[in-house]
Motif scaffolding. Sequence first.
Motif, PDB file in Angstrom:
ATOM      1  N   LYS A 180      17.995  24.291  10.246  1.00  0.00           N
ATOM      2  CA  LYS A 180      17.194  25.028   9.259  1.00  0.00           C
ATOM      3  C   LYS A 180      17.918  26.321   8.892  1.00  0.00           C
ATOM      4  CE  LYS A 180      12.806  27.440   8.579  1.00  0.00           C
ATOM      5  NZ  LYS A 180      11.599  27.982   9.223  1.00  0.00           N
ATOM      6  N   THR A 181      18.364  26.423   7.642  1.00  0.00           N
ATOM      7  CA  THR A 181      19.059  27.623   7.187  1.00  0.00           C
ATOM      8  C   THR A 181      18.579  27.991   5.787  1.00  0.00           C
ATOM      9  OG1 THR A 181      20.904  26.306   6.316  1.00  0.00           O
ATOM     10  CG2 THR A 181      21.119  27.143   8.562  1.00  0.00           C
ATOM     11  N   GLU A 182      18.740  29.258   5.431  1.00  0.00           N
ATOM     12  CA  GLU A 182      18.272  29.761   4.140  1.00  0.00           C
ATOM     13  C   GLU A 182      19.405  30.193   3.215  1.00  0.00           C
ATOM     14  OE1 GLU A 182      14.007  31.827   5.031  1.00  0.00           O
ATOM     15  OE2 GLU A 182      15.769  32.960   5.688  1.00  0.00           O
ATOM     16  N   LEU A 183      20.528  30.618   3.766  1.00  0.00           N
ATOM     17  CA  LEU A 183      21.566  31.243   2.949  1.00  0.00           C
ATOM     18  C   LEU A 183      22.683  30.276   2.574  1.00  0.00           C
ATOM     19  CD1 LEU A 183      22.012  34.728   4.654  1.00  0.00           C
ATOM     20  CD2 LEU A 183      20.185  33.891   3.172  1.00  0.00           C
ATOM     21  N   PRO A 184      23.268  30.450   1.375  1.00  0.00           N
ATOM     22  CA  PRO A 184      24.413  29.624   0.985  1.00  0.00           C
ATOM     23  C   PRO A 184      25.631  29.950   1.835  1.00  0.00           C
ATOM     24  CG  PRO A 184      23.970  31.304  -0.677  1.00  0.00           C
ATOM     25  CD  PRO A 184      22.845  31.376   0.303  1.00  0.00           C
ATOM     26  N   LYS A 185      26.364  28.926   2.191  1.00  0.00           N
ATOM     27  CA  LYS A 185      27.506  29.109   3.080  1.00  0.00           C
ATOM     28  C   LYS A 185      28.576  30.002   2.462  1.00  0.00           C
ATOM     29  CE  LYS A 185      30.719  26.473   5.988  1.00  0.00           C
ATOM     30  NZ  LYS A 185      31.198  25.125   6.374  1.00  0.00           N
ATOM     31  N   ASP A 186      28.773  29.909   1.162  1.00  0.00           N
ATOM     32  CA  ASP A 186      29.793  30.732   0.503  1.00  0.00           C
ATOM     33  C   ASP A 186      29.518  32.215   0.708  1.00  0.00           C
ATOM     34  OD1 ASP A 186      31.038  28.465  -0.365  1.00  0.00           O
ATOM     35  OD2 ASP A 186      30.337  28.582  -2.426  1.00  0.00           O
ATOM     36  N   LEU A 209      27.819  33.568   3.192  1.00  0.00           N
ATOM     37  CA  LEU A 209      28.045  33.878   4.601  1.00  0.00           C
ATOM     38  C   LEU A 209      29.527  34.049   4.912  1.00  0.00           C
ATOM     39  CD1 LEU A 209      25.536  31.381   6.243  1.00  0.00           C
ATOM     40  CD2 LEU A 209      25.382  33.875   6.356  1.00  0.00           C
ATOM     41  N   GLU A 210      30.350  33.230   4.294  1.00  0.00           N
ATOM     42  CA  GLU A 210      31.784  33.248   4.598  1.00  0.00           C
ATOM     43  C   GLU A 210      32.458  34.551   4.167  1.00  0.00           C
ATOM     44  OE1 GLU A 210      32.932  28.497   4.551  1.00  0.00           O
ATOM     45  OE2 GLU A 210      32.968  29.620   2.661  1.00  0.00           O
ATOM     46  N   ARG A 211      31.910  35.222   3.181  1.00  0.00           N
ATOM     47  CA  ARG A 211      32.535  36.479   2.741  1.00  0.00           C
ATOM     48  C   ARG A 211      31.790  37.715   3.251  1.00  0.00           C
ATOM     49  NH1 ARG A 211      29.756  35.199  -2.114  1.00  0.00           N
ATOM     50  NH2 ARG A 211      28.382  36.894  -2.812  1.00  0.00           N
ATOM     51  N   ALA A 258      30.986  31.116  16.102  1.00  0.00           N
ATOM     52  CA  ALA A 258      31.030  32.430  16.749  1.00  0.00           C
ATOM     53  C   ALA A 258      32.046  33.369  16.116  1.00  0.00           C
ATOM     54  CB  ALA A 258      31.341  32.255  18.234  1.00  0.00           C
ATOM     55  N   ASP A 259      33.141  32.843  15.591  1.00  0.00           N
ATOM     56  CA  ASP A 259      34.184  33.702  15.025  1.00  0.00           C
ATOM     57  C   ASP A 259      33.707  34.469  13.806  1.00  0.00           C
ATOM     58  OD1 ASP A 259      35.888  32.814  16.975  1.00  0.00           O
ATOM     59  OD2 ASP A 259      36.917  31.346  15.699  1.00  0.00           O
ATOM     60  N   ALA A 260      32.630  34.017  13.188  1.00  0.00           N
ATOM     61  CA  ALA A 260      32.135  34.659  11.970  1.00  0.00           C
ATOM     62  C   ALA A 260      31.264  35.876  12.252  1.00  0.00           C
ATOM     63  CB  ALA A 260      31.346  33.651  11.132  1.00  0.00           C
ATOM     64  N   VAL A 261      30.808  36.033  13.496  1.00  0.00           N
ATOM     65  CA  VAL A 261      29.907  37.136  13.825  1.00  0.00           C
ATOM     66  C   VAL A 261      30.685  38.436  13.885  1.00  0.00           C
ATOM     67  CG1 VAL A 261      28.296  38.062  15.526  1.00  0.00           C
ATOM     68  CG2 VAL A 261      28.384  35.596  15.103  1.00  0.00           C
ATOM     69  N   GLY A 262      30.263  39.398  13.075  1.00  0.00           N
ATOM     70  CA  GLY A 262      30.969  40.669  13.016  1.00  0.00           C
ATOM     71  C   GLY A 262      30.519  41.668  14.055  1.00  0.00           C
ATOM     72  N   THR A 287      29.110  42.901   0.918  1.00  0.00           N
ATOM     73  CA  THR A 287      28.038  41.977   1.258  1.00  0.00           C
ATOM     74  C   THR A 287      27.856  41.928   2.778  1.00  0.00           C
ATOM     75  OG1 THR A 287      28.629  40.623  -0.649  1.00  0.00           O
ATOM     76  CG2 THR A 287      27.174  39.622   0.983  1.00  0.00           C
ATOM     77  N   SER A 288      26.612  42.057   3.210  1.00  0.00           N
ATOM     78  CA  SER A 288      26.320  42.005   4.643  1.00  0.00           C
ATOM     79  C   SER A 288      25.068  41.179   4.878  1.00  0.00           C
ATOM     80  CB  SER A 288      26.147  43.411   5.229  1.00  0.00           C
ATOM     81  OG  SER A 288      25.094  44.096   4.591  1.00  0.00           O
ATOM     82  N   VAL A 289      24.981  40.602   6.074  1.00  0.00           N
ATOM     83  CA  VAL A 289      23.852  39.752   6.449  1.00  0.00           C
ATOM     84  C   VAL A 289      23.386  40.120   7.848  1.00  0.00           C
ATOM     85  CG1 VAL A 289      23.103  37.400   7.002  1.00  0.00           C
ATOM     86  CG2 VAL A 289      24.553  37.809   4.989  1.00  0.00           C
ATOM     87  N   PHE A 290      22.102  40.346   7.980  1.00  0.00           N
ATOM     88  CA  PHE A 290      21.486  40.466   9.297  1.00  0.00           C
ATOM     89  C   PHE A 290      20.863  39.117   9.615  1.00  0.00           C
ATOM     90  CE2 PHE A 290      17.508  42.016  11.691  1.00  0.00           C
ATOM     91  CZ  PHE A 290      18.130  41.895  12.930  1.00  0.00           C
TER      92      PHE A 290
END
Length: 356
Positions: free
Chosen positions: A240-246, A248-250, A272-276, A296-299
């Motif tokens: 279950k996810t809400e955000l577009p992967k593109d 998230l990747e940036r 895990a490598d994507a977690v800032g 762009t940032s995501v919590f």
Amino acid sequence: MTTVVLDARDIARIIGTIGRNEVMDRVTDRLLVALRALANGEGGITPARDGFIREANGQGCLEWMPHHEPGKSVTLKTVAYSPGNPEHCSLPTILGTVARFDDVTGRLVALADGVVLTAIRTGAASAVASRLLAHPDSSVVGLIGTGAQAVTQLHGLSRVFDISKVLVHDIDPRHVAGFPQRVEFLGLDVQIAPAAEVVAAADILCTATSVEVGAGPVFQDAGVREHLHVNAIGADLPGKTELPKDLLERAFICTDHIEQALREGECQQLGADAVGAHLADLCAKPELAQPHRTRTSVFDSTGFALEDHVAMDVLLELATELGLGTTIDIEYHPADALEVYPPLQAGDRLVGITAG
């Protein structure tokens, strides 16, 4: 020894007497302090939540979320996510109960409803993250999903940003139509708009939906502002996810609980490598967040039991200030700790069953 129970009337009286803003501010401020302590190794132990996937009443789950403050207390929340509740049962999508135990003796100290507590602490967590990562001049808030959680998301943000406009979207016309009235107490300009318009205009976007497993994303990565900050709070199941992967990747991604985010949050799309950063680390060292406020940032907010622990602390303190709560003898404490059954009273008799 008694247990303090905060029932529905107590919760309503606490919020009605102290005020919605004061309760939200107290939880937000205390959460910031607790997260800083966590980063410094002083915040206790919060394992990842666990539970059962449930197929009844729409795919949902029942989970337990523990937080351990060694030598002091254990807070345990049981929470059920049931997306069919509003339509079929006239109940909130999220129901829960929070219990507080003494860590030395293990006895039950307090018990409280977790519905309002969960909503407030989730809004407070987004307020903390947004104050760190969103552009400081953010004034337009977008909401995708206008259920109960959206109310406290907007409330929390309104306490830390000067909001000029709120744009909202929901696939359920009843939810979105009633939202402006539910947040009227905030005195904000709330407008209903298509999802694309909400996303394009927002400085801060909150996604709080009941999207089904595999049905995301809930908006498209097109035309968003370069400095958009997203508080993604709806992902709480594997798949279950809400955000577009593109997007998230940036984006620079911050989590409140990394293990949970990788299993059931937005980070399950990346790894895990994507977690800032962990939110606690940014709270302890805000300068680490500074470079990301213009991008762009995501919590990735999956919610964890330290937040419930903090909110429970606040509610219990306010209840004490106001003289609220009911004390009951919920546990059986015999005079002889080795005796299981209470002693027979006059007139009691034993009934035996004889074979043969």
